[in-house]
Each structure stands twice: as C-alpha cells, then as structure tokens.
Motif scaffolding. Structure first.
Motif, short mmCIF file in Angstrom:
data_model
loop_
_atom_site.label_atom_id
_atom_site.label_comp_id
_atom_site.label_asym_id
_atom_site.label_seq_id
_atom_site.Cartn_x
_atom_site.Cartn_y
_atom_site.Cartn_z
N GLN A 154 23.12 -19.23 -24.33
CA GLN A 154 24.17 -20.15 -24.74
C GLN A 154 24.88 -20.67 -23.49
N VAL A 155 25.09 -21.97 -23.42
CA VAL A 155 25.75 -22.60 -22.28
C VAL A 155 27.21 -22.85 -22.63
N GLN A 156 28.10 -22.44 -21.72
CA GLN A 156 29.54 -22.62 -21.94
C GLN A 156 30.19 -23.12 -20.65
N SER A 157 31.39 -23.67 -20.78
CA SER A 157 32.16 -24.03 -19.59
C SER A 157 32.46 -22.76 -18.82
N LEU A 158 32.40 -22.86 -17.49
CA LEU A 158 32.60 -21.70 -16.64
C LEU A 158 34.07 -21.29 -16.61
N THR A 159 34.28 -20.00 -16.74
CA THR A 159 35.59 -19.41 -16.48
C THR A 159 35.36 -18.28 -15.50
N CYS A 160 36.15 -18.21 -14.46
CA CYS A 160 35.97 -17.19 -13.42
C CYS A 160 36.79 -15.94 -13.68
N ASP A 161 37.57 -15.94 -14.74
CA ASP A 161 38.46 -14.82 -15.03
C ASP A 161 37.71 -13.71 -15.75
N LEU A 162 37.88 -12.48 -15.26
CA LEU A 162 37.32 -11.32 -15.92
C LEU A 162 38.23 -10.90 -17.06
N ASP A 163 37.67 -10.34 -18.10
CA ASP A 163 38.46 -9.94 -19.28
C ASP A 163 39.57 -8.95 -18.93
N GLY A 164 39.32 -8.03 -18.00
CA GLY A 164 40.31 -7.03 -17.63
C GLY A 164 41.23 -7.47 -16.51
N GLY A 165 41.20 -8.74 -16.14
CA GLY A 165 42.00 -9.23 -15.02
C GLY A 165 41.14 -9.42 -13.79
N GLY A 166 41.61 -10.21 -12.87
CA GLY A 166 40.84 -10.50 -11.67
C GLY A 166 39.89 -11.66 -11.90
N SER A 167 39.08 -11.94 -10.88
CA SER A 167 38.14 -13.04 -11.03
C SER A 167 36.78 -12.65 -10.45
N LEU A 168 35.77 -13.37 -10.85
CA LEU A 168 34.40 -13.10 -10.44
C LEU A 168 34.21 -13.44 -8.96
N PRO A 169 33.52 -12.59 -8.21
CA PRO A 169 33.29 -12.87 -6.79
C PRO A 169 32.45 -14.13 -6.59
N GLY A 170 32.90 -15.00 -5.70
CA GLY A 170 32.15 -16.20 -5.36
C GLY A 170 32.19 -17.29 -6.42
#
Length: 159
Positions: free
Chosen positions: A107-123
């Motif tokens: 499934q293709v979705q708009s990108l979100t860099c936020d992790l569910d537990g807080g913080g953001s995805l590296p890179g």
C-alpha cells in the motif's frame, strides 16, 4: 568501508536511473524481477508505483514469495542500462523483520517521518512528493519502507 562505498554508489546509481514520474512499465518490471530471481513466486497483482525518494522519480514495487518468507522488489526504469532491481527480504513469523502471515499487501501512502513512540526515522525527509510503501498482512504490525537520504537507499521500520 569499501563495502559501504559500493552500496552507496549502487544506491545512487539506482536513484539517478529511476524513471520520471510518468510510470515504470509494469510488464518490463515484472520480467526484470522474474529474470533476476526466478525461484521467487511473484504476485503480479501486487504491483504498485511508489515515489520513495520524493524526487521526480517513480519506482515499481512487487511482492514475491519464497519458502521462508517474502521479497519486495523495487524496480527503476529498465531502459537505463545496468540498472537492476533492489530486493528487500523479509520473513513470515514473529521476528521484527517479519510479517505474521501471507498474503502480503503493498500500500502506498504519503510519507510521515514520525515514529509512533516519538522521534523520527533516520535519514527521512518529507517532501510534497515523497511516499512510503506499507507492507501488511492484516494480522500484525505492518512494515513501512521509506527512502533514507543519509544512506541513499531504502530503509524500513516496524513497531
């Protein structure tokens, strides 16, 4: 160090060679993955187009099954010489790099860099065009594939 350099060069070549936002030819993409990994049972109906890098580029993505799990192929423009699909391998089971069951849906979705537990995805870098590819089975937490701009290649995460 040399291995990392080779991976960076290969990922950059892959990114540069992807087709413009038009579309990756589905038939060519499926032929390419079948030729590169003939023992995988490719699910032709799972083929989607995704803009992981957020640039003017689109990749084809398709899921295939092997005895111990599944593979997701990311396919660029096959008209560019020397480009080969990238293959991401996952398991079926309870491990972090696995889904619980098959079939796997893309499934293709708009990108979100936020992790569910807080913080953001590296890179991770959000842009108007960037998308993520969600791999799900309906039973357990999905695996999300995104473009890691620091590593210059695809990465994934899962809760």
């Amino acid at each position: 160090m040399i291995v990392r350099l080779i991976l960076l060069i290969a990922a950059a070549a892959f990114l540069i060679g992807v087709s413009p936002v038009g579309a990756v030819d589905r038939s060519e993409a499926l032929a390419q993955v079948s030729a590169n990994m003939p023992t995988v049972r490719w699910d032709r109906s799972s083929f989607v187009q995704v803009n992981l890098a957020g640039a003017d580029s689109t990749l084809g993505a398709v899921v295939g099954y092997v005895d111990a799990g599944f593979v997701v192929a990311l396919i660029g423009d096959s008209a560019k010489e020397g480009l080969r699909p990238l293959f991401l391998k996952f398991g079926i089971g309870q491990a972090q790099d696995s889904l619980c069951a098959t079939p796997v849906r893309l499934q293709v979705q708009s990108l979100t860099c936020d992790l569910d537990g807080g913080g953001s995805l590296p890179g991770c870098q959000v842009s108007r065009k960037s998308q993520e590819l969600v791999l799900s089975d309906g039973d357990c937490d999905p695996i999300t594939v995104y473009w890691d701009h620091k590593r210059h290649g695809p990465s994934w995460w899962r809760n």
